[in-house]
Design an enzyme around this catalytic site. Sequence first.
Site, PDB file in Angstrom:
ATOM      1  N   GLY A 210     -19.576  -9.332  -5.477  1.00 39.57           N
ATOM      2  CA  GLY A 210     -18.834  -9.495  -4.224  1.00 39.57           C
ATOM      3  C   GLY A 210     -19.196  -8.394  -3.260  1.00 39.57           C
ATOM      4  N   SER A 211     -18.291  -8.136  -2.335  1.00 42.15           N
ATOM      5  CA  SER A 211     -18.607  -7.206  -1.249  1.00 42.15           C
ATOM      6  C   SER A 211     -18.489  -5.755  -1.705  1.00 42.15           C
ATOM      7  CB  SER A 211     -17.660  -7.461  -0.082  1.00 42.15           C
ATOM      8  OG  SER A 211     -16.342  -7.199  -0.508  1.00 42.15           O
ATOM      9  N   ALA A 212     -19.128  -4.871  -0.944  1.00 42.72           N
ATOM     10  CA  ALA A 212     -19.085  -3.442  -1.283  1.00 42.72           C
ATOM     11  C   ALA A 212     -17.652  -2.922  -1.206  1.00 42.72           C
ATOM     12  CB  ALA A 212     -19.995  -2.661  -0.341  1.00 42.72           C
ATOM     13  N   GLY A 215     -15.930  -3.859  -4.322  1.00 41.19           N
ATOM     14  CA  GLY A 215     -16.513  -3.106  -5.439  1.00 41.19           C
ATOM     15  C   GLY A 215     -15.990  -1.669  -5.462  1.00 41.19           C
ATOM     16  N   GLU A 233     -21.986  -5.859  -8.692  1.00 42.17           N
ATOM     17  CA  GLU A 233     -23.115  -6.378  -7.887  1.00 42.17           C
ATOM     18  C   GLU A 233     -22.563  -6.586  -6.485  1.00 42.17           C
ATOM     19  OE1 GLU A 233     -25.616  -6.296  -9.752  1.00 42.17           O
ATOM     20  OE2 GLU A 233     -24.589  -6.459 -11.677  1.00 42.17           O
ATOM     21  N   CYS A 267     -26.600 -12.074  -0.640  1.00 39.56           N
ATOM     22  CA  CYS A 267     -26.585 -10.609  -0.768  1.00 39.56           C
ATOM     23  C   CYS A 267     -27.943 -10.029  -0.437  1.00 39.56           C
ATOM     24  CB  CYS A 267     -26.168 -10.211  -2.173  1.00 39.56           C
ATOM     25  SG  CYS A 267     -27.167 -10.970  -3.461  1.00 39.56           S
TER      26      CYS A 267
HETATM   27  P1  NAD Z   1     -15.248 -10.416  -2.121  1.00 37.60           P
HETATM   28  O1  NAD Z   1     -15.542  -9.000  -2.454  1.00 37.60           O
HETATM   29  O2  NAD Z   1     -14.351 -10.691  -0.991  1.00 37.60           O
HETATM   30  O3  NAD Z   1     -14.615 -11.171  -3.395  1.00 37.60           O
HETATM   31  C1  NAD Z   1     -15.262 -11.251  -4.637  1.00 37.60           C
HETATM   32  C2  NAD Z   1     -14.235 -11.459  -5.731  1.00 37.60           C
HETATM   33  O4  NAD Z   1     -13.422 -10.308  -5.875  1.00 37.60           O
HETATM   34  C3  NAD Z   1     -13.274 -12.613  -5.452  1.00 37.60           C
HETATM   35  O5  NAD Z   1     -13.069 -13.294  -6.656  1.00 37.60           O
HETATM   36  C4  NAD Z   1     -12.006 -11.908  -5.002  1.00 37.60           C
HETATM   37  O6  NAD Z   1     -10.827 -12.630  -5.237  1.00 37.60           O
HETATM   38  C5  NAD Z   1     -12.042 -10.654  -5.832  1.00 37.60           C
HETATM   39  N1  NAD Z   1     -11.312  -9.526  -5.246  1.00 37.60           N
HETATM   40  C6  NAD Z   1     -11.134  -9.245  -3.937  1.00 37.60           C
HETATM   41  N2  NAD Z   1     -10.465  -8.075  -3.798  1.00 37.60           N
HETATM   42  C7  NAD Z   1     -10.227  -7.612  -5.049  1.00 37.60           C
HETATM   43  C8  NAD Z   1      -9.627  -6.432  -5.567  1.00 37.60           C
HETATM   44  N3  NAD Z   1      -9.122  -5.488  -4.768  1.00 37.60           N
HETATM   45  N4  NAD Z   1      -9.573  -6.259  -6.902  1.00 37.60           N
HETATM   46  C9  NAD Z   1     -10.110  -7.180  -7.735  1.00 37.60           C
HETATM   47  N5  NAD Z   1     -10.689  -8.327  -7.294  1.00 37.60           N
HETATM   48  C10 NAD Z   1     -10.767  -8.534  -5.963  1.00 37.60           C
HETATM   49  O7  NAD Z   1     -16.682 -11.103  -1.923  1.00 37.60           O
HETATM   50  P2  NAD Z   1     -17.030 -12.510  -1.234  1.00 37.60           P
HETATM   51  O8  NAD Z   1     -16.727 -12.399   0.213  1.00 37.60           O
HETATM   52  O9  NAD Z   1     -16.464 -13.622  -2.020  1.00 37.60           O
HETATM   53  O10 NAD Z   1     -18.601 -12.567  -1.454  1.00 37.60           O
HETATM   54  C11 NAD Z   1     -19.538 -12.124  -0.520  1.00 37.60           C
HETATM   55  C12 NAD Z   1     -20.036 -10.746  -0.888  1.00 37.60           C
HETATM   56  O11 NAD Z   1     -20.637 -10.789  -2.177  1.00 37.60           O
HETATM   57  C13 NAD Z   1     -21.110 -10.225   0.044  1.00 37.60           C
HETATM   58  O12 NAD Z   1     -20.860  -8.876   0.317  1.00 37.60           O
HETATM   59  C14 NAD Z   1     -22.387 -10.368  -0.769  1.00 37.60           C
HETATM   60  O13 NAD Z   1     -23.409  -9.486  -0.403  1.00 37.60           O
HETATM   61  C15 NAD Z   1     -21.880 -10.104  -2.141  1.00 37.60           C
HETATM   62  N6  NAD Z   1     -22.788 -10.677  -3.146  1.00 37.60           N
HETATM   63  C16 NAD Z   1     -23.500  -9.828  -3.960  1.00 37.60           C
HETATM   64  C17 NAD Z   1     -24.430 -10.355  -4.857  1.00 37.60           C
HETATM   65  C18 NAD Z   1     -25.238  -9.482  -5.774  1.00 37.60           C
HETATM   66  O14 NAD Z   1     -25.762  -9.982  -6.762  1.00 37.60           O
HETATM   67  N7  NAD Z   1     -25.394  -8.206  -5.504  1.00 37.60           N
HETATM   68  C19 NAD Z   1     -24.609 -11.728  -4.924  1.00 37.60           C
HETATM   69  C20 NAD Z   1     -23.855 -12.548  -4.077  1.00 37.60           C
HETATM   70  C21 NAD Z   1     -22.938 -12.018  -3.206  1.00 37.60           C
END
Ligand code: NAD
Length: 472
Positions: A210-212, A215, A233, A267
């Site tokens: 997910g997003s930085a 993370g 990731e 990503c």
């Molecule tokens: P996001 O970070 O908003 O959410 C990802 C997951 O985390 C979701 O299931 C969400 O419910 C959960 N989440 C959100 N806040 C949380 C918290 N505080 N504690 C625990 N869980 C939480 O990401 P998104 O908007 O769904 O995805 C897009 C992002 O993912 C972009 O930044 C993209 O670059 C990244 N991404 C990275 C890769 C990689 O392999 N490096 C691949 C695809 C996408």
Amino acid sequence: MSEASKVEVISHEPATGAEIWRGPVCEVDEVVSRARRAWPGWAAQPLSTRMELVRRFANEVRKDAEKLATTIAREVGKPLWEAHAEVEQVINKVEVSIRAYAERTSQRKLDSALQGTMAVRHKPHGVLVVLGPYNYPAHLPNAHIVPALIAGNVVIFKPSEKAPASGEILARCFNRAGISAAVMQFAVGGPPEGQALISHDGVDGVLFTGSANTGIAINRRLATRPDKMVALEMGGNNAMVVWDTPKLTDAAALIVQSAFATTGQRCTATRRLIVKNSMYDAVISEVKSLADRLIFGAPFDEPSPFMGPVIDNAAADGLSESFLYLMSNGGKAIKHLVRPDESLPFLSPAIIDTTAMKDRPDVELFGPILQIIRVHDFDEAIAETNNTRFGLAASLIGGTPPEYNKFWANARAGIVNWNRATVNPNHAAPIGGIGLSGNHRPTGYYAADYCAYPVASGEMEQPRAMIGVGLR
Ligand code: NAD
């Protein structure tokens, strides 16, 4: 049912705004205790059984391919052809993960006549939570789930709250394959459930894509829990450098693919195109004319669009604001970001020259916006490539072998390519980044590494020892 469990997640189709799925959020304590009960049995299965079951899972996905692809296309808005490609990736992940487990985490024994055996074997962590993103709602969670199951972990899969329908189909394929709904649990929720799951004492680790920002929040929350495996990731602010090349049409295709595939919601998407000054006019005119030809539309439109909408109106609003910000702070629009209907999240591909901008914001603009930066020499191109806190992907287009060597040696990223797109990483290789892009636990082929921990065992059939020095 407690009050909390009555909260619902509702998912909408970006292309139409129509509701596609709704369901109650999970009861975290129940989910975790079910997983804990299931773990010993799953871990005790022979590896060959676990491999056989994930192969059956691949067959279940094959049977459900049309339904899964259609649901992905509807739920996250990507064109149907691309959703089909995602389903193929889900299937292909199985054999790659089986190979990776054997190669990266197999048993090793070093024998010595006098000192017995030194064995290295791997054990599963236990209960792992997989948190999925929305942009690849099946393939990316699956890239954690399959290696985790093979290694003997049980999985709690919480899909993105923006893509539960796709996640549910994926989960049911596991369950129909004979991997029980306790061993591979589907748990609905948003950030609050994500937080509760990862913090739970019954959970041994989190595999996150997910997003930085998220993370970092996860890392902070688990800062006092070194006992938990944390694999992150995250995103990127990826650069592609265009140097001397006679193949402008190919270069433009690679640039456009890297910047605008999946409407820029990858990503590894190229966010910053760094162009040699002498190539600038030729490259930009080629890229612009190709971008002008891209069809953006709804997932099932005919002819097929190249890209669909972004995930929702909030994302489209944010991207429009970002584009305006770049324009009003020194950016020069080469191709405007157009939103034909303000009530829907369709955006055109956009290109903006930000060379003159002071303090370009180092953020991941997760959409179809490509920034152009003009440079004069190769050192400047490399410095600009690294002018980010992220470090996921970087590509050099053109240049000589020595230039590529220099680029490879100096580009700070987990994926460094030559004459290839930044997108489409190969799952037979590690996929991960440095800086704000990850915590040095790459996924892809190396997912095996974070799904099991190594145990070193000195072993002899009988005790044989003596004290050599220091005895009275
Ligand atoms: P996001 O970070 O908003 O959410 C990802 C997951 O985390 C979701 O299931 C969400 O419910 C959960 N989440 C959100 N806040 C949380 C918290 N505080 N504690 C625990 N869980 C939480 O990401 P998104 O908007 O769904 O995805 C897009 C992002 O993912 C972009 O930044 C993209 O670059 C990244 N991404 C990275 C890769 C990689 O392999 N490096 C691949 C695809 C996408």
